[in-house]
Structures are given as structure tokens and as C-alpha cells.
Design a protein around this motif. Structure first.
Motif, short mmCIF file in Angstrom:
data_model
loop_
_atom_site.label_atom_id
_atom_site.label_comp_id
_atom_site.label_asym_id
_atom_site.label_seq_id
_atom_site.Cartn_x
_atom_site.Cartn_y
_atom_site.Cartn_z
N SER A 1 0.87 -0.84 -0.19
CA SER A 1 -0.04 0.19 0.20
C SER A 1 0.71 1.11 0.02
CB SER A 1 -1.05 0.12 1.66
OG SER A 1 0.22 0.31 2.72
N VAL A 2 0.44 2.23 -0.22
CA VAL A 2 1.09 3.34 -0.52
C VAL A 2 1.22 3.47 0.94
CG1 VAL A 2 0.78 6.00 -0.11
CG2 VAL A 2 -0.71 4.55 -1.91
N ARG A 3 0.76 3.60 1.77
CA ARG A 3 1.24 3.64 3.21
C ARG A 3 3.15 3.23 3.86
NH1 ARG A 3 3.53 6.55 7.08
NH2 ARG A 3 2.81 6.20 9.34
N THR A 4 2.27 1.53 3.68
CA THR A 4 3.94 1.19 3.58
C THR A 4 4.76 1.10 2.90
OG1 THR A 4 2.59 -1.09 4.04
CG2 THR A 4 4.05 -1.32 3.52
N VAL A 5 4.21 1.94 1.49
CA VAL A 5 5.70 2.42 0.67
C VAL A 5 6.34 2.99 1.83
CG1 VAL A 5 6.83 3.38 -1.12
CG2 VAL A 5 5.67 1.17 -1.12
N GLN A 6 4.97 4.28 2.38
CA GLN A 6 6.15 5.27 2.75
C GLN A 6 6.68 4.65 3.88
OE1 GLN A 6 2.20 7.89 3.08
NE2 GLN A 6 3.07 8.96 1.14
N ARG A 7 6.08 3.97 4.67
CA ARG A 7 6.95 3.87 6.51
C ARG A 7 8.03 3.47 5.63
NH1 ARG A 7 1.43 0.51 7.57
NH2 ARG A 7 0.76 2.87 9.33
N LEU A 8 8.35 2.55 4.86
CA LEU A 8 9.47 1.86 4.61
C LEU A 8 10.91 3.41 3.91
CD1 LEU A 8 8.53 -1.08 2.16
CD2 LEU A 8 9.58 -1.19 3.90
N ILE A 9 10.77 3.94 3.24
CA ILE A 9 10.84 5.48 2.62
C ILE A 9 11.83 5.13 4.03
CG2 ILE A 9 11.01 7.23 1.86
CD1 ILE A 9 8.92 6.39 -0.16
N ILE A 10 10.56 6.01 5.22
CA ILE A 10 10.89 6.86 6.44
C ILE A 10 12.16 5.20 7.48
CG2 ILE A 10 10.23 7.33 8.85
CD1 ILE A 10 7.51 8.13 7.44
N ALA A 11 11.59 3.98 7.06
CA ALA A 11 12.93 3.17 7.63
C ALA A 11 14.14 3.59 7.05
CB ALA A 11 12.37 2.11 7.92
N ILE A 12 14.10 3.55 5.35
CA ILE A 12 15.66 4.20 4.64
C ILE A 12 16.73 5.51 5.56
CG2 ILE A 12 16.73 4.53 2.86
CD1 ILE A 12 14.56 2.24 1.90
N ALA A 13 14.76 6.01 5.43
CA ALA A 13 15.78 7.88 5.33
C ALA A 13 15.82 7.91 6.91
CB ALA A 13 14.74 8.95 5.67
N SER A 14 16.17 6.74 8.16
CA SER A 14 16.51 6.95 9.45
C SER A 14 17.43 6.60 9.72
CB SER A 14 15.39 6.30 10.50
OG SER A 14 14.95 5.00 10.25
N MET A 15 17.98 5.51 8.51
CA MET A 15 18.93 4.96 8.88
C MET A 15 20.22 5.65 8.41
SD MET A 15 18.52 1.08 7.34
CE MET A 15 16.91 0.98 6.29
N SER A 16 19.52 7.13 7.58
CA SER A 16 20.87 7.68 7.31
C SER A 16 21.02 8.72 8.13
CB SER A 16 20.39 8.96 6.19
OG SER A 16 19.85 8.10 4.81
N LYS A 17 22.20 9.64 8.39
CA LYS A 17 22.66 10.39 9.75
C LYS A 17 22.44 12.03 9.21
CE LYS A 17 27.01 8.61 10.34
NZ LYS A 17 28.66 8.64 10.33
N ASN A 18 21.26 12.43 10.76
CA ASN A 18 21.01 13.80 10.52
C ASN A 18 20.14 13.99 9.28
OD1 ASN A 18 22.69 14.75 12.29
ND2 ASN A 18 24.20 14.50 10.85
N VAL A 19 18.75 13.41 9.39
CA VAL A 19 17.63 13.65 8.62
C VAL A 19 16.76 13.88 9.14
CG1 VAL A 19 16.48 11.94 6.88
CG2 VAL A 19 18.89 11.48 6.97
#
Length: 64
Positions: free
Chosen positions: A30-48
Motif C-alpha cells: 500500500s501507499v502507507r507501507t511504501v512510505q513507512r519503508l522510505i522513512i525506515a531507510i531515511a532513518s538509517m541515514s545520519k541527520n535526516v
């Protein structure tokens, strides 16, 4: 992973919507699941900083 990373790249709303639809179709999520995945990837980056605004159509707009 590549399709999710492409959603983090700067683009206009129309392009983002097209990329989001491609991600949804390829991942079968779903849209929401894909957005959660993007957030998870972004949270692995520093200072996001993450902010999500949703459009009236519910497609969403993710700014990372």
C-alpha cells in the motif's frame, strides 16, 4: 531498494506520484507501507529530517 531510494530523490509532485505508483505495483504494498519503508531507510541515514504531508487524494507527499 533502488525504487525506494529513487523516491527520496528531489522531484516534482507529478514525478513523485509516478514513482510512488511504480513502487506500489512492483512491491505489491500500500501507499502507507511504501512510505513507512522510505522513512525506515531515511532513518538509517545520519541527520535526516522527515516530514510527510498528505494530499487530498491520499497519495501522500514525502519530503526527506
Amino acid at each position: 531498494m533502488e525504487i525506494l531510494q529513487s523516491l527520496r530523490e528531489p522531484c516534482d509532485r507529478k514525478t513523485y506520484g509516478e514513482k510512488l505508483r511504480q513502487a506500489i505495483n512492483r512491491l505489491g504494498k500500500s501507499v502507507r507501507t511504501v512510505q513507512r519503508l522510505i522513512i525506515a531507510i531515511a532513518s538509517m541515514s545520519k541527520n535526516v529530517t522527515i516530514s510527510i504531508g498528505f494530499s487530498a487524494s491520499g497519495n501522500g507527499n514525502l519530503k526527506v
